[in-house]
Scaffold this motif. Structure first.
Motif, PDB file in Angstrom:
ATOM      1  N   UNK A   1      49.919  36.389  33.534  1.00 29.10           N
ATOM      2  CA  UNK A   1      49.376  36.080  34.851  1.00 29.10           C
ATOM      3  C   UNK A   1      48.630  34.763  34.838  1.00 29.10           C
ATOM      4  N   UNK A   2      48.053  34.381  35.976  1.00 30.78           N
ATOM      5  CA  UNK A   2      47.291  33.129  36.044  1.00 30.78           C
ATOM      6  C   UNK A   2      46.147  33.113  35.034  1.00 30.78           C
ATOM      7  N   UNK A   3      45.813  31.945  34.542  1.00 32.20           N
ATOM      8  CA  UNK A   3      44.720  31.829  33.578  1.00 32.20           C
ATOM      9  C   UNK A   3      43.408  32.349  34.134  1.00 32.20           C
ATOM     10  N   UNK A   4      43.242  32.291  35.451  1.00 32.83           N
ATOM     11  CA  UNK A   4      42.005  32.758  36.085  1.00 32.83           C
ATOM     12  C   UNK A   4      41.772  34.248  35.913  1.00 32.83           C
ATOM     13  N   UNK A   5      42.798  34.995  35.508  1.00 34.57           N
ATOM     14  CA  UNK A   5      42.629  36.435  35.271  1.00 34.57           C
ATOM     15  C   UNK A   5      41.640  36.721  34.145  1.00 34.57           C
ATOM     16  N   UNK A   6      41.466  35.780  33.244  1.00 36.06           N
ATOM     17  CA  UNK A   6      40.568  36.005  32.111  1.00 36.06           C
ATOM     18  C   UNK A   6      39.173  36.397  32.572  1.00 36.06           C
ATOM     19  N   UNK A   7      38.777  35.911  33.741  1.00 40.57           N
ATOM     20  CA  UNK A   7      37.437  36.206  34.237  1.00 40.57           C
ATOM     21  C   UNK A   7      37.240  37.621  34.707  1.00 40.57           C
ATOM     22  N   UNK A   8      38.337  38.355  34.987  1.00 38.36           N
ATOM     23  CA  UNK A   8      38.202  39.733  35.473  1.00 38.36           C
ATOM     24  C   UNK A   8      38.702  40.760  34.462  1.00 38.36           C
ATOM     25  N   UNK A   9      39.450  40.326  33.447  1.00 39.30           N
ATOM     26  CA  UNK A   9      40.024  41.275  32.498  1.00 39.30           C
ATOM     27  C   UNK A   9      39.034  41.739  31.440  1.00 39.30           C
ATOM     28  N   UNK A  10      37.935  41.033  31.240  1.00 39.48           N
ATOM     29  CA  UNK A  10      36.968  41.433  30.226  1.00 39.48           C
ATOM     30  C   UNK A  10      37.576  41.390  28.841  1.00 39.48           C
ATOM     31  N   UNK A  11      37.398  42.478  28.073  1.00 39.90           N
ATOM     32  CA  UNK A  11      37.924  42.522  26.709  1.00 39.90           C
ATOM     33  C   UNK A  11      39.445  42.401  26.681  1.00 39.90           C
ATOM     34  N   UNK A  12      40.107  42.821  27.768  1.00 42.13           N
ATOM     35  CA  UNK A  12      41.567  42.762  27.813  1.00 42.13           C
ATOM     36  C   UNK A  12      42.082  41.334  27.930  1.00 42.13           C
ATOM     37  N   UNK A  13      41.186  40.370  28.164  1.00 41.64           N
ATOM     38  CA  UNK A  13      41.612  38.974  28.282  1.00 41.64           C
ATOM     39  C   UNK A  13      42.269  38.468  27.002  1.00 41.64           C
ATOM     40  N   UNK A  14      42.000  39.111  25.868  1.00 44.89           N
ATOM     41  CA  UNK A  14      42.633  38.704  24.613  1.00 44.89           C
ATOM     42  C   UNK A  14      44.145  38.909  24.653  1.00 44.89           C
ATOM     43  N   UNK A  15      44.599  39.782  25.550  1.00 41.82           N
ATOM     44  CA  UNK A  15      46.030  40.063  25.659  1.00 41.82           C
ATOM     45  C   UNK A  15      46.723  39.178  26.680  1.00 41.82           C
ATOM     46  N   UNK A  16      45.979  38.255  27.311  1.00 41.59           N
ATOM     47  CA  UNK A  16      46.523  37.466  28.406  1.00 41.59           C
ATOM     48  C   UNK A  16      47.350  36.278  27.915  1.00 41.59           C
ATOM     49  N   UNK A  17      48.557  36.161  28.458  1.00 43.95           N
ATOM     50  CA  UNK A  17      49.368  34.964  28.316  1.00 43.95           C
ATOM     51  C   UNK A  17      49.382  34.268  29.675  1.00 43.95           C
ATOM     52  N   UNK A  18      48.776  33.106  29.764  1.00 36.14           N
ATOM     53  CA  UNK A  18      48.659  32.405  31.038  1.00 36.14           C
ATOM     54  C   UNK A  18      50.029  31.926  31.512  1.00 36.14           C
TER      55      UNK A  18
END
Length: 209
Positions: free
Chosen positions: A67-84
């Motif tokens: 998803x968008x890189x801005x998701x990191x701000x709402x995912x919390x600990x799950x942001x480590x799994x984010x591919x922008x």
């Protein structure tokens, strides 16, 4: 490819043993995430991303969130799994090819900041635009999920969007704030005027592409 429509904006796609979930928000059943191999998120609003449910599922088994890189701000600990993801990008999620479109959420009001939003074309067949009316002009779309009701849209805009995409069929998306009266009005008008096969699916409905 089997697609299950969950409440509001959530889809579950099963293809060749892989499970891809799109926009598992707070209005949808968290069970949509069971066994997920990857998740697509269009944007950061809670009706599209339930961060707690995603974190619980990640504790059970690892998967990537796209998803968008801005998701990191709402995912919390799950942001480590984010591919922008950025507009125009092509990638594979849960073994399914995905193309990204758009980039910005539709304007709700000039006083409300516009956030990032990514629409996804899944397996060159199913298009989920998130909270936008961006037309993927470089490819035909078999199945369109059209956001029929939101603070940012009106009937004429959505109708023109469906006509511009010109899919073989269109299904209702983003409808959790409507009641039976609203469903009756929208279903009748879109079916009559959209120039394609239009239908609203009840949560839990499945179909094959």
């Amino acid at each position: 490819m089997q697609v299950t429509k969950y409440a509001h904006s959530c889809l579950r796609v099963e293809h060749d043993g892989g499970v891809l979930v799109v926009d598992p928000g707070v209005f949808s059943d968290p069970a949509a995430l069971d066994g997920a191999d990857a998740v697509l998120i269009t944007h950061e609003h809670p009706d599209h991303v339930n961060a707690e449910a995603i974190t619980r599922q990640l504790d059970r088994r690892p998967f990537r969130v796209h998803g968008p890189a801005s998701l990191a701000g709402v995912l919390g600990d799950a942001a480590e799994a984010l591919d922008a993801v950025t507009p125009g990008q092509s990638f594979t999620a849960a073994g399914v090819p995905v193309r990204a479109y758009g980039g910005r959420h539709a304007v709700i009001h000039p006083d409300i900041p516009v956030i990032d939003n990514i629409g996804y074309l899944i397996n060159d067949a199913v298009y989920h635009p998130g909270d936008s009316l961006v037309v993927p002009e470089d490819t035909p779309v078999d199945t369109l999920f059209a956001p029929i009701h939101a603070p940012w849209c009106k009937f004429s805009e959505v109708l023109d969007f469906i006509r511009a995409v010109a899919p073989r069929r269109a299904y209702a998306l983003h409808d959790a704030l409507l009641n039976d009266n609203g469903f009756a009005v929208y279903n009748r008008q879109y079916a009559a005027l959209s120039k394609t096969e239009y239908q609203r699916l009840e949560p839990g409905s499945r179909f094959v592409v």
